[in-house]
Scaffold this motif. Structure first.
Motif, PDB file in Angstrom:
ATOM      1  N   ALA A  70      17.479  12.645 -44.499  1.00 29.82           N
ATOM      2  CA  ALA A  70      18.415  11.789 -43.746  1.00 29.82           C
ATOM      3  C   ALA A  70      17.670  10.666 -43.026  1.00 29.82           C
ATOM      4  CB  ALA A  70      19.203  12.628 -42.743  1.00 29.82           C
ATOM      5  N   ASP A  71      16.523  10.978 -42.445  1.00 31.43           N
ATOM      6  CA  ASP A  71      15.717   9.948 -41.772  1.00 31.43           C
ATOM      7  C   ASP A  71      15.233   8.896 -42.764  1.00 31.43           C
ATOM      8  OD1 ASP A  71      16.108  11.398 -39.478  1.00 31.43           O
ATOM      9  OD2 ASP A  71      14.021  12.042 -39.270  1.00 31.43           O
ATOM     10  N   MET A  72      14.849   9.332 -43.959  1.00 34.28           N
ATOM     11  CA  MET A  72      14.371   8.387 -44.972  1.00 34.28           C
ATOM     12  C   MET A  72      15.510   7.488 -45.463  1.00 34.28           C
ATOM     13  SD  MET A  72      11.234   8.525 -45.235  1.00 34.28           S
ATOM     14  CE  MET A  72      10.526   9.403 -43.870  1.00 34.28           C
ATOM     15  N   ILE A  73      16.710   8.027 -45.552  1.00 38.21           N
ATOM     16  CA  ILE A  73      17.866   7.211 -45.947  1.00 38.21           C
ATOM     17  C   ILE A  73      18.079   6.106 -44.910  1.00 38.21           C
ATOM     18  CG2 ILE A  73      20.386   7.218 -46.229  1.00 38.21           C
ATOM     19  CD1 ILE A  73      20.025  10.056 -47.507  1.00 38.21           C
ATOM     20  N   GLY A  74      18.018   6.465 -43.636  1.00 39.68           N
ATOM     21  CA  GLY A  74      18.139   5.470 -42.567  1.00 39.68           C
ATOM     22  C   GLY A  74      17.000   4.473 -42.593  1.00 39.68           C
ATOM     23  N   THR A  75      15.803   4.937 -42.919  1.00 38.58           N
ATOM     24  CA  THR A  75      14.634   4.058 -42.988  1.00 38.58           C
ATOM     25  C   THR A  75      14.801   3.029 -44.099  1.00 38.58           C
ATOM     26  OG1 THR A  75      13.182   5.784 -42.128  1.00 38.58           O
ATOM     27  CG2 THR A  75      12.135   3.990 -43.341  1.00 38.58           C
ATOM     28  N   ASN A 124      23.749   5.883 -39.569  1.00 33.56           N
ATOM     29  CA  ASN A 124      23.753   6.348 -40.953  1.00 33.56           C
ATOM     30  C   ASN A 124      22.909   7.608 -41.097  1.00 33.56           C
ATOM     31  OD1 ASN A 124      22.357   6.266 -43.818  1.00 33.56           O
ATOM     32  ND2 ASN A 124      24.350   5.242 -43.993  1.00 33.56           N
ATOM     33  N   SER A 125      21.731   7.627 -40.505  1.00 35.07           N
ATOM     34  CA  SER A 125      20.877   8.822 -40.543  1.00 35.07           C
ATOM     35  C   SER A 125      21.554   9.996 -39.848  1.00 35.07           C
ATOM     36  CB  SER A 125      19.519   8.555 -39.882  1.00 35.07           C
ATOM     37  OG  SER A 125      18.703   7.789 -40.704  1.00 35.07           O
ATOM     38  N   ALA A 126      22.132   9.736 -38.686  1.00 35.84           N
ATOM     39  CA  ALA A 126      22.809  10.804 -37.936  1.00 35.84           C
ATOM     40  C   ALA A 126      23.971  11.372 -38.752  1.00 35.84           C
ATOM     41  CB  ALA A 126      23.298  10.282 -36.591  1.00 35.84           C
ATOM     42  N   TYR A 127      24.731  10.497 -39.394  1.00 34.69           N
ATOM     43  CA  TYR A 127      25.829  10.970 -40.245  1.00 34.69           C
ATOM     44  C   TYR A 127      25.290  11.835 -41.389  1.00 34.69           C
ATOM     45  CZ  TYR A 127      29.568  11.333 -43.576  1.00 34.69           C
ATOM     46  OH  TYR A 127      30.487  11.848 -44.458  1.00 34.69           O
ATOM     47  N   CYS A 128      24.203  11.390 -42.008  1.00 32.34           N
ATOM     48  CA  CYS A 128      23.601  12.170 -43.100  1.00 32.34           C
ATOM     49  C   CYS A 128      23.128  13.535 -42.594  1.00 32.34           C
ATOM     50  CB  CYS A 128      22.440  11.408 -43.740  1.00 32.34           C
ATOM     51  SG  CYS A 128      22.955   9.992 -44.728  1.00 32.34           S
ATOM     52  N   ILE A 129      22.536  13.558 -41.404  1.00 33.18           N
ATOM     53  CA  ILE A 129      22.108  14.832 -40.811  1.00 33.18           C
ATOM     54  C   ILE A 129      23.321  15.749 -40.656  1.00 33.18           C
ATOM     55  CG2 ILE A 129      21.218  15.928 -38.701  1.00 33.18           C
ATOM     56  CD1 ILE A 129      19.415  13.398 -38.389  1.00 33.18           C
ATOM     57  N   TYR A 130      24.387  15.218 -40.112  1.00 31.78           N
ATOM     58  CA  TYR A 130      25.617  16.008 -39.936  1.00 31.78           C
ATOM     59  C   TYR A 130      26.146  16.491 -41.287  1.00 31.78           C
ATOM     60  CZ  TYR A 130      30.412  17.309 -39.070  1.00 31.78           C
ATOM     61  OH  TYR A 130      31.600  18.009 -39.047  1.00 31.78           O
ATOM     62  N   TYR A 131      26.273  15.579 -42.224  1.00 34.53           N
ATOM     63  CA  TYR A 131      26.843  15.901 -43.534  1.00 34.53           C
ATOM     64  C   TYR A 131      25.996  16.950 -44.262  1.00 34.53           C
ATOM     65  CZ  TYR A 131      28.709  15.374 -48.223  1.00 34.53           C
ATOM     66  OH  TYR A 131      29.278  15.628 -49.451  1.00 34.53           O
ATOM     67  N   PHE A 132      24.692  16.718 -44.345  1.00 39.75           N
ATOM     68  CA  PHE A 132      23.817  17.650 -45.049  1.00 39.75           C
ATOM     69  C   PHE A 132      23.865  19.045 -44.424  1.00 39.75           C
ATOM     70  CE2 PHE A 132      20.850  13.923 -46.287  1.00 39.75           C
ATOM     71  CZ  PHE A 132      21.658  13.600 -47.358  1.00 39.75           C
ATOM     72  N   ASN A 133      23.860  19.085 -43.101  1.00 32.28           N
ATOM     73  CA  ASN A 133      23.870  20.394 -42.439  1.00 32.28           C
ATOM     74  C   ASN A 133      25.208  21.097 -42.581  1.00 32.28           C
ATOM     75  OD1 ASN A 133      21.194  20.863 -41.298  1.00 32.28           O
ATOM     76  ND2 ASN A 133      21.593  18.974 -40.198  1.00 32.28           N
TER      77      ASN A 133
END
Length: 172
Positions: A70-75, A124-133
């Protein structure tokens, strides 16, 4: 045949530190794991969930790995303006450099445009973290859907890559 030169502008910490100085992975990886574990355990305690150790054990590795993804997606989203190049002698090129590409990498607080771009990348990263988890990492954990979503939200809020805002200009 003309040789195309590739110029890498704005290579700065924290995004590039992991690639420029690979030894930092030995610090970042365990620290990130501990933070993820701490957030999950504290959230479960707050939710009064019992048997935390047995619930966390099968999920923490996935939570940790997907957090990095998720962090890499935001990066990647964050560096897009740095990859778009204009003639720096043109008006749009100067504007782009000062308000986006340079400001994003060195001090996102210099420009409202850079701040907005970094904020969108962070969200975007935070959303990905939420979604993935909520969809993958906690899928097999024996908790209610509401509990899983609360843990995923807690991870998204407390482990989002706030270092994106770090003014790297102060390191140079």
């Amino acid at each position: 045949m003309k040789e195309k030169k590739i110029k890498l502008y704005n290579m700065a910490f924290p995004i590039w530190l992991l690639w420029l100085i690979p030894i930092t992975w030995f610090i970042i990886l365990p620290v990130n794991f501990f933070i993820d574990l701490l957030v999950v355990v504290l959230t479960m305690k707050y939710l009064k969930i019992k048997n935390i150790k047995n619930l966390v054990k099968p999920a923490i590795l996935r939570i940790w790995i997907f957090g990095f993804i998720a962090d890499m997606i935001g990066t990647v989203l964050m560096i897009i303006p740095c990859l778009i190049q204009f003639d720096y002698n043109s008006q749009i090129g100067m504007w782009w450099y000062h308000n986006l590409s340079n400001a994003i990498m060195y001090n996102p607080f210099e420009s409202a445009y850079a701040f907005i771009w970094v904020t969108v990348s962070l969200i975007n990263s935070a959303y990905c973290i939420y979604y993935f988890n909520s969809k993958f990492c906690l899928k097999k954990v024996d908790l209610s859907l509401i509990q899983k979503k609360k843990i995923a939200l807690s991870l998204a809020v407390f482990t989002a890559p706030y270092a994106f805002y770090l003014p790297t200009a102060m390191f140079f």
